[in-house]
Design a protein around this motif. Structure first.
Motif, PDB file in Angstrom:
ATOM      1  N   LYS A   1      -2.398   5.026   4.161  1.00 24.76           N
ATOM      2  CA  LYS A   1      -3.043   4.330   5.103  1.00 24.76           C
ATOM      3  C   LYS A   1      -2.086   3.159   5.468  1.00 24.76           C
ATOM      4  CE  LYS A   1      -7.657   4.461   5.320  1.00 24.76           C
ATOM      5  NZ  LYS A   1      -8.033   4.822   6.850  1.00 24.76           N
ATOM      6  N   SER A   2      -1.086   2.810   4.389  1.00 22.39           N
ATOM      7  CA  SER A   2      -0.117   1.784   4.987  1.00 22.39           C
ATOM      8  C   SER A   2       1.179   2.349   5.854  1.00 22.39           C
ATOM      9  CB  SER A   2       0.596   1.238   3.616  1.00 22.39           C
ATOM     10  OG  SER A   2       1.502   2.378   2.926  1.00 22.39           O
TER      11      SER A   2
ATOM     12  N   ALA B   1      -8.093  -1.683   4.331  1.00 20.99           N
ATOM     13  CA  ALA B   1      -8.309  -0.334   3.510  1.00 20.99           C
ATOM     14  C   ALA B   1      -7.008  -0.048   2.446  1.00 20.99           C
ATOM     15  CB  ALA B   1      -8.533   0.585   4.631  1.00 20.99           C
ATOM     16  N   SER B   2      -5.936  -0.313   3.159  1.00 19.53           N
ATOM     17  CA  SER B   2      -4.688   0.038   2.430  1.00 19.53           C
ATOM     18  C   SER B   2      -4.809  -0.945   1.139  1.00 19.53           C
ATOM     19  CB  SER B   2      -3.433  -0.428   3.279  1.00 19.53           C
ATOM     20  OG  SER B   2      -2.327  -0.064   2.244  1.00 19.53           O
TER      21      SER B   2
ATOM     22  N   ILE C   1       2.485  -3.693   6.191  1.00 24.60           N
ATOM     23  CA  ILE C   1       0.971  -3.909   6.610  1.00 24.60           C
ATOM     24  C   ILE C   1       0.910  -5.224   6.978  1.00 24.60           C
ATOM     25  CG2 ILE C   1      -0.946  -4.568   5.051  1.00 24.60           C
ATOM     26  CD1 ILE C   1      -0.338  -2.522   3.049  1.00 24.60           C
TER      27      ILE C   1
ATOM     28  N   TRP D   1      -7.663  -2.472  14.986  1.00 27.75           N
ATOM     29  CA  TRP D   1      -7.445  -1.364  14.157  1.00 27.75           C
ATOM     30  C   TRP D   1      -6.442  -1.659  13.069  1.00 27.75           C
ATOM     31  CZ3 TRP D   1      -5.966  -1.581  19.186  1.00 27.75           C
ATOM     32  CH2 TRP D   1      -4.879  -1.469  19.419  1.00 27.75           C
ATOM     33  N   ARG D   2      -5.412  -2.414  13.277  1.00 25.75           N
ATOM     34  CA  ARG D   2      -4.519  -2.830  12.495  1.00 25.75           C
ATOM     35  C   ARG D   2      -5.048  -3.441  11.331  1.00 25.75           C
ATOM     36  NH1 ARG D   2       1.151  -1.876  11.382  1.00 25.75           N
ATOM     37  NH2 ARG D   2       1.473  -1.731  13.564  1.00 25.75           N
TER      38      ARG D   2
ATOM     39  N   VAL E   1      -4.108   7.462  -1.449  1.00 20.27           N
ATOM     40  CA  VAL E   1      -4.730   6.933  -0.176  1.00 20.27           C
ATOM     41  C   VAL E   1      -4.219   5.872   0.510  1.00 20.27           C
ATOM     42  CG1 VAL E   1      -6.875   6.483   1.125  1.00 20.27           C
ATOM     43  CG2 VAL E   1      -6.843   8.449  -0.594  1.00 20.27           C
ATOM     44  N   GLY E   2      -4.158   4.745  -0.315  1.00 17.05           N
ATOM     45  CA  GLY E   2      -3.531   3.315  -0.045  1.00 17.05           C
ATOM     46  C   GLY E   2      -2.051   3.580   0.543  1.00 17.05           C
TER      47      GLY E   2
ATOM     48  N   ALA F   1      -6.883  -1.115   8.901  1.00 15.73           N
ATOM     49  CA  ALA F   1      -6.148  -0.277   8.094  1.00 15.73           C
ATOM     50  C   ALA F   1      -5.391  -1.085   7.001  1.00 15.73           C
ATOM     51  CB  ALA F   1      -4.917   0.339   9.066  1.00 15.73           C
TER      52      ALA F   1
END
Length: 69
Positions: A66-67, A33-34, A15, A26-27, A62-63, A30
């Motif tokens: 996302k990572s 959110a992660s 991350i 976008w990174r 989900v986390g 993400a």
């Protein structure tokens, strides 16, 4: 619990936090959110009742996803 935290730490090595919106916007989204899903998932596991802890595991999943992406 230690293995869970170690796993989240190892997945979190990918991350990247950024304050630059362009060209890697976008990174940053993400990563935000992660971290949000991972933190909320861990808090849910500690706070929610036994019947509702599945929500915490879903948030952790989900986390983690996302990572990775």
């Amino acid at each position: 619990m230690a293995l869970l935290l170690a796993g989240i730490y190892l997945l979190g090595q990918n991350i990247y936090f950024t304050t630059n919106i362009y060209p890697y916007w976008w990174r940053g989204v993400a990563a935000d959110a992660s971290i949000l899903f991972l933190t909320s998932g861990i808090l849910m596991l500690f706070v929610l009742s036994r019947q509702d802890k599945a929500l915490g595991w879903v948030a952790l999943g989900v986390g983690i996803l996302k990572s990775l992406f």
